[in-house]
Design an enzyme around this catalytic site. Sequence first.
Site, PDB file in Angstrom:
ATOM      1  N   ASP A  32      -2.905  -6.818  -3.497  1.00  0.00           N
ATOM      2  CA  ASP A  32      -3.997  -6.920  -2.519  1.00  0.00           C
ATOM      3  C   ASP A  32      -4.475  -5.500  -2.211  1.00  0.00           C
ATOM      4  O   ASP A  32      -3.801  -4.522  -2.541  1.00  0.00           O
ATOM      5  CB  ASP A  32      -3.471  -7.601  -1.244  1.00  0.00           C
ATOM      6  CG  ASP A  32      -4.527  -7.678  -0.142  1.00  0.00           C
ATOM      7  OD1 ASP A  32      -5.673  -8.065  -0.439  1.00  0.00           O
ATOM      8  OD2 ASP A  32      -4.215  -7.336   1.006  1.00  0.00           O
ATOM      9  N   SER A  33      -5.622  -5.414  -1.549  1.00  0.00           N
ATOM     10  CA  SER A  33      -6.105  -4.115  -1.085  1.00  0.00           C
ATOM     11  C   SER A  33      -5.116  -3.479  -0.106  1.00  0.00           C
ATOM     12  O   SER A  33      -5.185  -2.283   0.140  1.00  0.00           O
ATOM     13  CB  SER A  33      -7.443  -4.297  -0.370  1.00  0.00           C
ATOM     14  OG  SER A  33      -7.275  -5.117   0.762  1.00  0.00           O
ATOM     15  N   CYS A  95      -6.286 -11.268  -3.042  1.00  0.00           N
ATOM     16  CA  CYS A  95      -7.352 -10.629  -2.268  1.00  0.00           C
ATOM     17  C   CYS A  95      -8.668 -11.291  -2.662  1.00  0.00           C
ATOM     18  O   CYS A  95      -9.040 -11.273  -3.848  1.00  0.00           O
ATOM     19  CB  CYS A  95      -7.378  -9.141  -2.600  1.00  0.00           C
ATOM     20  SG  CYS A  95      -8.708  -8.225  -1.815  1.00  0.00           S
ATOM     21  N   GLU A 173      -3.922  -3.827   8.930  1.00  0.00           N
ATOM     22  CA  GLU A 173      -3.327  -2.779   8.089  1.00  0.00           C
ATOM     23  C   GLU A 173      -2.383  -1.887   8.898  1.00  0.00           C
ATOM     24  O   GLU A 173      -1.442  -1.325   8.358  1.00  0.00           O
ATOM     25  CB  GLU A 173      -4.427  -1.916   7.449  1.00  0.00           C
ATOM     26  CG  GLU A 173      -5.006  -2.519   6.191  1.00  0.00           C
ATOM     27  CD  GLU A 173      -3.971  -2.659   5.074  1.00  0.00           C
ATOM     28  OE1 GLU A 173      -3.298  -1.678   4.758  1.00  0.00           O
ATOM     29  OE2 GLU A 173      -3.827  -3.778   4.549  1.00  0.00           O
ATOM     30  N   CYS A 205     -10.075 -14.467   3.845  1.00  0.00           N
ATOM     31  CA  CYS A 205      -9.516 -13.130   3.584  1.00  0.00           C
ATOM     32  C   CYS A 205      -8.025 -13.247   3.817  1.00  0.00           C
ATOM     33  O   CYS A 205      -7.594 -13.802   4.847  1.00  0.00           O
ATOM     34  CB  CYS A 205     -10.142 -12.106   4.536  1.00  0.00           C
ATOM     35  SG  CYS A 205      -9.306 -10.498   4.532  1.00  0.00           S
ATOM     36  N   HIS A 207      -5.821 -11.178   4.622  1.00  0.00           N
ATOM     37  CA  HIS A 207      -5.332 -10.505   5.839  1.00  0.00           C
ATOM     38  C   HIS A 207      -5.372 -11.455   7.046  1.00  0.00           C
ATOM     39  O   HIS A 207      -4.486 -11.426   7.894  1.00  0.00           O
ATOM     40  CB  HIS A 207      -6.194  -9.282   6.168  1.00  0.00           C
ATOM     41  CG  HIS A 207      -5.856  -8.053   5.369  1.00  0.00           C
ATOM     42  ND1 HIS A 207      -6.224  -7.918   4.055  1.00  0.00           N
ATOM     43  CD2 HIS A 207      -5.205  -6.918   5.709  1.00  0.00           C
ATOM     44  CE1 HIS A 207      -5.814  -6.737   3.614  1.00  0.00           C
ATOM     45  NE2 HIS A 207      -5.193  -6.104   4.596  1.00  0.00           N
TER      46      HIS A 207
HETATM   47  N1  DGL Z   1      -7.162  -9.196   1.784  1.00  0.00           N
HETATM   48  C1  DGL Z   1      -8.493  -8.832   1.372  1.00  0.00           C
HETATM   49  C2  DGL Z   1      -9.317 -10.115   1.118  1.00  0.00           C
HETATM   50  O1  DGL Z   1      -8.741 -11.171   0.980  1.00  0.00           O
HETATM   51  C3  DGL Z   1      -9.042  -7.865   2.376  1.00  0.00           C
HETATM   52  C4  DGL Z   1     -10.269  -7.246   2.010  1.00  0.00           C
HETATM   53  C5  DGL Z   1     -10.425  -5.782   2.303  1.00  0.00           C
HETATM   54  O2  DGL Z   1      -9.579  -4.981   1.917  1.00  0.00           O
HETATM   55  O3  DGL Z   1     -11.478  -5.478   2.847  1.00  0.00           O
HETATM   56  O4  DGL Z   1     -10.512 -10.094   1.005  1.00  0.00           O
END
Ligand code: DGL
Length: 295
Positions: A32-33, A95, A173, A205, A207
């Site tokens: 993931d990011s 992500c 985060e 998302c 997150h």
């Molecule tokens: N977890 C990412 C998603 O599902 C977060 C996106 C981000 O880093 O902006 O989109």
Amino acid sequence: MLHGSGANTPKQMLERVMENWSDNSAPIGVFDSGVGGLSILRAIREELPAESLVYVGDSANAPYGDQTSEYIIKRVLSIGLQLTDFGVKAIVVACNTATVVAAESLRSLVHVPIIAMEPAIKPAVHLSRTGIVGVIATTRTLESASVRRLCDRYSLRAKIELQACPGVVEYIEQGNVREKGLEKLLESYVKPLLKSGADTLVLGCTHYALVRQLIAEIVGPDVIVVDSATAIAREVRRRLGDGLLRAGTETPGSEIFFSSAPREEANRIISKLWGRDVCVEPEFLPARGIRNFMI
Ligand code: DGL
């Protein structure tokens, strides 16, 4: 499972995992990011207890939602290549933003099964009684052609209201999942959806699934909150196929964590969100040669 205590240092455990795997005992890579994909990792752990899992959080470069497509594609391909160097048997793009921007590029580059995200619009449309579904996600995800296609497909059955949520990923985060500021920000995004009659809310998302409880409290008991974690975990099981790529053992699998964030910070935040002490590795130790994660 990486704990930094006793004779089993993280490195020793990592080396043991790497020495012993054959194709079906190889780990599944999940990335993931940042920390959001931990919500998907948890669902995979529950669905597939015997699998070894390697998690990569690119927290030094989060959020992806504010980055250009070129940047996201570069990051996703770099992480994907390093995961395949590491020897994973499948990659889960945990992500939504990375999926809509770069999953196709990744599929054309690596030759292991790629399982990617899709906002749970389809189940939400089926669950809605008012016929109004709210979707929260990053701007980049909501602007994508794949979300537009999903909305078009269900437009006769439901009105789908999209709401981008800039700033939310940043709180998560930092591991601040119960802060007043986050609650206020989420309220400001979600309340207008409720006002428009949405009785079902899609967390588009990964997150946001980490603050699902907080979101459920904000929307109240009459609104159904839906995410994709369980569906993705089942899809991973399906793609591995019984007896082909599935771990052929009853022994519980391990988890290895990598992060591009400073190590102490990553240890603290991932441990908090994962629910037990983990020791995050700063660098990949790939099966074939060593690459620096930061490239
Ligand atoms: N977890 C990412 C998603 O599902 C977060 C996106 C981000 O880093 O902006 O989109």
